[in-house]
Design a protein around this motif. Structure first.
Motif, PDB file in Angstrom:
ATOM      1  N   HIS A 238       0.804  -1.220   0.000  1.00 34.92           N
ATOM      2  CA  HIS A 238       0.000   0.000   0.000  1.00 34.92           C
ATOM      3  C   HIS A 238       0.839   1.274   0.000  1.00 34.92           C
ATOM      4  N   PHE A 239       1.936   1.290   0.740  1.00 31.01           N
ATOM      5  CA  PHE A 239       2.778   2.484   0.704  1.00 31.01           C
ATOM      6  C   PHE A 239       3.589   2.539  -0.586  1.00 31.01           C
ATOM      7  N   GLY A 240       4.013   1.373  -1.092  1.00 31.08           N
ATOM      8  CA  GLY A 240       4.765   1.355  -2.344  1.00 31.08           C
ATOM      9  C   GLY A 240       3.960   1.880  -3.515  1.00 31.08           C
ATOM     10  N   ARG A 241       2.702   1.483  -3.613  1.00 33.97           N
ATOM     11  CA  ARG A 241       1.855   1.945  -4.721  1.00 33.97           C
ATOM     12  C   ARG A 241       1.412   3.392  -4.505  1.00 33.97           C
ATOM     13  N   TYR A 242       1.211   3.765  -3.248  1.00 35.83           N
ATOM     14  CA  TYR A 242       0.781   5.130  -2.922  1.00 35.83           C
ATOM     15  C   TYR A 242       1.853   6.147  -3.327  1.00 35.83           C
ATOM     16  N   VAL A 243       3.115   5.839  -3.026  1.00 33.39           N
ATOM     17  CA  VAL A 243       4.185   6.775  -3.375  1.00 33.39           C
ATOM     18  C   VAL A 243       4.371   6.834  -4.895  1.00 33.39           C
ATOM     19  N   THR A 244       4.171   5.722  -5.585  1.00 36.48           N
ATOM     20  CA  THR A 244       4.199   5.752  -7.048  1.00 36.48           C
ATOM     21  C   THR A 244       3.171   6.741  -7.585  1.00 36.48           C
ATOM     22  N   ALA A 245       1.961   6.695  -7.033  1.00 39.24           N
ATOM     23  CA  ALA A 245       0.909   7.617  -7.469  1.00 39.24           C
ATOM     24  C   ALA A 245       1.284   9.066  -7.162  1.00 39.24           C
ATOM     25  N   LEU A 246       1.917   9.302  -6.002  1.00 35.22           N
ATOM     26  CA  LEU A 246       2.358  10.658  -5.665  1.00 35.22           C
ATOM     27  C   LEU A 246       3.370  11.173  -6.685  1.00 35.22           C
ATOM     28  N   HIS A 247       4.326  10.332  -7.048  1.00 40.10           N
ATOM     29  CA  HIS A 247       5.370  10.748  -7.986  1.00 40.10           C
ATOM     30  C   HIS A 247       4.809  10.985  -9.385  1.00 40.10           C
ATOM     31  N   LYS A 248       3.766  10.262  -9.734  1.00 29.91           N
ATOM     32  CA  LYS A 248       3.150  10.442 -11.047  1.00 29.91           C
ATOM     33  C   LYS A 248       2.156  11.598 -11.055  1.00 29.91           C
ATOM     34  N   GLY A 249       1.846  12.109  -9.864  1.00 30.96           N
ATOM     35  CA  GLY A 249       0.871  13.187  -9.771  1.00 30.96           C
ATOM     36  C   GLY A 249      -0.537  12.732 -10.052  1.00 30.96           C
ATOM     37  N   GLU A 250      -0.814  11.452  -9.765  1.00 32.47           N
ATOM     38  CA  GLU A 250      -2.130  10.895 -10.039  1.00 32.47           C
ATOM     39  C   GLU A 250      -2.833  10.544  -8.731  1.00 32.47           C
ATOM     40  N   GLY A 251      -4.148  10.572  -8.754  1.00 31.44           N
ATOM     41  CA  GLY A 251      -4.904  10.216  -7.565  1.00 31.44           C
ATOM     42  C   GLY A 251      -5.106   8.722  -7.421  1.00 31.44           C
ATOM     43  N   THR A 253      -4.104   4.647  -7.503  1.00 24.75           N
ATOM     44  CA  THR A 253      -2.988   3.729  -7.265  1.00 24.75           C
ATOM     45  C   THR A 253      -3.077   2.512  -8.183  1.00 24.75           C
ATOM     46  N   TRP A 254      -3.838   2.641  -9.262  1.00 19.27           N
ATOM     47  CA  TRP A 254      -3.987   1.568 -10.248  1.00 19.27           C
ATOM     48  C   TRP A 254      -3.419   2.001 -11.591  1.00 19.27           C
ATOM     49  N   PRO A 255      -2.839   1.034 -12.355  1.00 19.10           N
ATOM     50  CA  PRO A 255      -2.503  -0.331 -11.938  1.00 19.10           C
ATOM     51  C   PRO A 255      -1.437  -0.318 -10.850  1.00 19.10           C
ATOM     52  N   VAL A 256      -1.347  -1.403 -10.096  1.00 20.56           N
ATOM     53  CA  VAL A 256      -0.421  -1.462  -8.970  1.00 20.56           C
ATOM     54  C   VAL A 256       1.015  -1.452  -9.478  1.00 20.56           C
ATOM     55  N   GLU A 257       1.776  -0.489  -8.989  1.00 24.09           N
ATOM     56  CA  GLU A 257       3.195  -0.374  -9.335  1.00 24.09           C
ATOM     57  C   GLU A 257       3.928   0.116  -8.090  1.00 24.09           C
ATOM     58  N   LEU A 258       4.875  -0.665  -7.600  1.00 24.91           N
ATOM     59  CA  LEU A 258       5.566  -0.335  -6.359  1.00 24.91           C
ATOM     60  C   LEU A 258       6.736   0.605  -6.616  1.00 24.91           C
ATOM     61  N   HIS A 259       6.866   1.616  -5.759  1.00 26.41           N
ATOM     62  CA  HIS A 259       7.989   2.552  -5.832  1.00 26.41           C
ATOM     63  C   HIS A 259       9.157   1.921  -5.076  1.00 26.41           C
ATOM     64  N   GLU A 260      10.154   1.448  -5.810  1.00 26.05           N
ATOM     65  CA  GLU A 260      11.212   0.627  -5.213  1.00 26.05           C
ATOM     66  C   GLU A 260      11.976   1.323  -4.088  1.00 26.05           C
ATOM     67  N   PRO A 261      12.369   2.603  -4.226  1.00 23.13           N
ATOM     68  CA  PRO A 261      13.067   3.248  -3.097  1.00 23.13           C
ATOM     69  C   PRO A 261      12.222   3.290  -1.825  1.00 23.13           C
ATOM     70  N   SER A 262      10.906   3.466  -1.970  1.00 24.46           N
ATOM     71  CA  SER A 262      10.029   3.491  -0.803  1.00 24.46           C
ATOM     72  C   SER A 262       9.922   2.106  -0.171  1.00 24.46           C
ATOM     73  N   VAL A 263       9.864   1.076  -1.006  1.00 24.51           N
ATOM     74  CA  VAL A 263       9.839  -0.298  -0.497  1.00 24.51           C
ATOM     75  C   VAL A 263      11.087  -0.564   0.338  1.00 24.51           C
ATOM     76  N   LYS A 264      12.239  -0.148  -0.172  1.00 19.86           N
ATOM     77  CA  LYS A 264      13.496  -0.360   0.551  1.00 19.86           C
ATOM     78  C   LYS A 264      13.518   0.425   1.862  1.00 19.86           C
ATOM     79  N   SER A 265      13.047   1.667   1.831  1.00 22.93           N
ATOM     80  CA  SER A 265      13.042   2.483   3.048  1.00 22.93           C
ATOM     81  C   SER A 265      12.115   1.887   4.102  1.00 22.93           C
ATOM     82  N   PHE A 266      10.942   1.454   3.685  1.00 20.82           N
ATOM     83  CA  PHE A 266       9.997   0.822   4.612  1.00 20.82           C
ATOM     84  C   PHE A 266      10.633  -0.415   5.246  1.00 20.82           C
ATOM     85  N   ALA A 267      11.255  -1.251   4.416  1.00 17.55           N
ATOM     86  CA  ALA A 267      11.877  -2.479   4.919  1.00 17.55           C
ATOM     87  C   ALA A 267      13.028  -2.164   5.873  1.00 17.55           C
ATOM     88  N   ARG A 268      13.825  -1.155   5.547  1.00 19.39           N
ATOM     89  CA  ARG A 268      14.936  -0.775   6.434  1.00 19.39           C
ATOM     90  C   ARG A 268      14.406  -0.267   7.777  1.00 19.39           C
TER      91      ARG A 268
END
Length: 343
Positions: A238-251, A253-268
């Motif tokens: 949910h956070f990975g797809r949400y940040v992708t939508a933020l970066h694209k400037g779209e409201g 979160t579909w289709p689902v696409e994970l923002h890799e740097p955010s995934v790594k930060s969350f995991a760290r």
């Protein structure tokens, strides 16, 4: 007033609390419309009134959720205080239209997608699991998204009204879901250690303060005992797809696409506070768990309502299928990334 509450209903419930002089009551349009909310302002502060949604108003279940909430609060975890009623000191009261809870309102904001926020978000989830790891309390049954039968039931009930093409797409979605669920089981689901999980770790339930720290964690309607990887999968999804939508400037979160740097930060962030890390087989199951979560969050309501937001069912089903297939095809890379951080 509007937004699911009548003025008489609100007056009846608020009369059972000591809130001082009430200066404002207005609808609060966040979360599920099945659980209406109102923002209350008084000379003693701000409060949020919530009527429990139908099907989520079992008193035994609510007692368990509030016990979990108190355990977290005692440990200094960022939760919103549940206000007790004046006479009975109850944290859930029954009114003419259902069961109600009153929370102290916490001023906060949604995630802006910064590295600091994602680190804090992962750490807060890890703390949640750590505090509740040894928590013991009689727990009413609560189904999660792994191995759920609700998708098949909705397919059987509603798919006959779909076009032939959409029925084929539905069949492929079921195949993806079944493949994912079987993969999780084969990796050892029944043998993994469990803790109390939040069950709904997404940007609407984890809110932030001015310093990009987690200010408050909301919504305990889905807390249950399961392997902790369920929450990790939910948070990354949910956070990975949400940040992708933020970066694209779209409201959306579909289709689902994970923002890799955010995934790594969350995991760290999770790893930095973890007292117990997921085992290798849990991490290997993470993409499959996300496939199950995506399917379960969309298909039942999509088929029941005939649309998802602004999108008709026949138009949106292929978007869901594309997201599931994409998640499965990229699973190897995601697993390798997370094993490096969390393994």
């Amino acid at each position: 007033m509007e937004d699911g509450f009548s003025s008489e209903e609100v007056s009846e419930i608020l009369s059972r609390y000591d809130l001082g002089t009430i200066t404002s009551v207005r609808g609060y349009q966040r979360g599920s419309s099945r659980a209406p909310k109102a923002l209350i302002e008084s000379d003693q502060g701000e409060y949020l009134l919530k009527r429990r949604a139908p099907g989520r108003d079992d008193p035994t279940r609510i007692k368990f959720e509030h016990t979990v909430h108190r355990e977290l609060s005692k440990a200094g975890y960022p939760v919103a205080e549940i206000i007790a009623s004046r006479r009975s000191q109850s944290t859930a009261i029954r009114g003419s239209h259902g069961i109600y809870e009153l929370f102290r309102f916490v001023r906060s904001s949604r995630c802006h997608g910064t590295t600091t926020e994602l680190l804090s978000c992962g750490a807060a989830l890890s703390d949640f699991h750590g505090i509740l790891n040894d928590f013991e309390y009689p727990m009413p049954y609560k189904a999660g998204f792994h191995g759920a039968s609700r998708i098949e039931r909705h397919m059987e009930k509603y798919s006959k009204a779909l076009s032939r093409r959409s029925r084929r797409v539905c069949s492929e979605i079921i195949d993806c879901y079944t493949q994912a669920a079987e993969s999780v089981d084969s990796l050892g689901w029944s043998k993994w250690s469990t803790t109390i999980v939040h069950g709904d770790w997404h940007p609407g339930n984890v809110l932030f303060g001015d310093q990009a720290n987690v200010r408050v964690v909301l919504d305990f309607d889905n807390v249950r005992r399961e392997p902790r990887i369920v929450d990790i999968a939910s948070g990354i999804l949910h956070f990975g797809r949400y940040v992708t939508a933020l970066h694209k400037g779209e409201g959306s979160t579909w289709p689902v696409e994970l923002h890799e740097p955010s995934v790594k930060s969350f995991a760290r962030g999770y790893a930095s506070h973890a007292t117990q890390s997921p085992v290798a087989t849990e991490l290997a199951a993470l993409p499959a768990l996300m496939v199950e979560a995506i399917a379960l969050e969309t298909i039942p309501s999509l088929l029941r309502e005939g649309r998802f937001g602004e999108h008709p069912v026949n138009e949106f089903l292929p978007v869901v299928l594309h997201s599931l297939k994409n998640m499965l095809s990229n699973s190897g890379r995601l697993i390798a990334t997370l094993q490096t951080i969390l393994g």
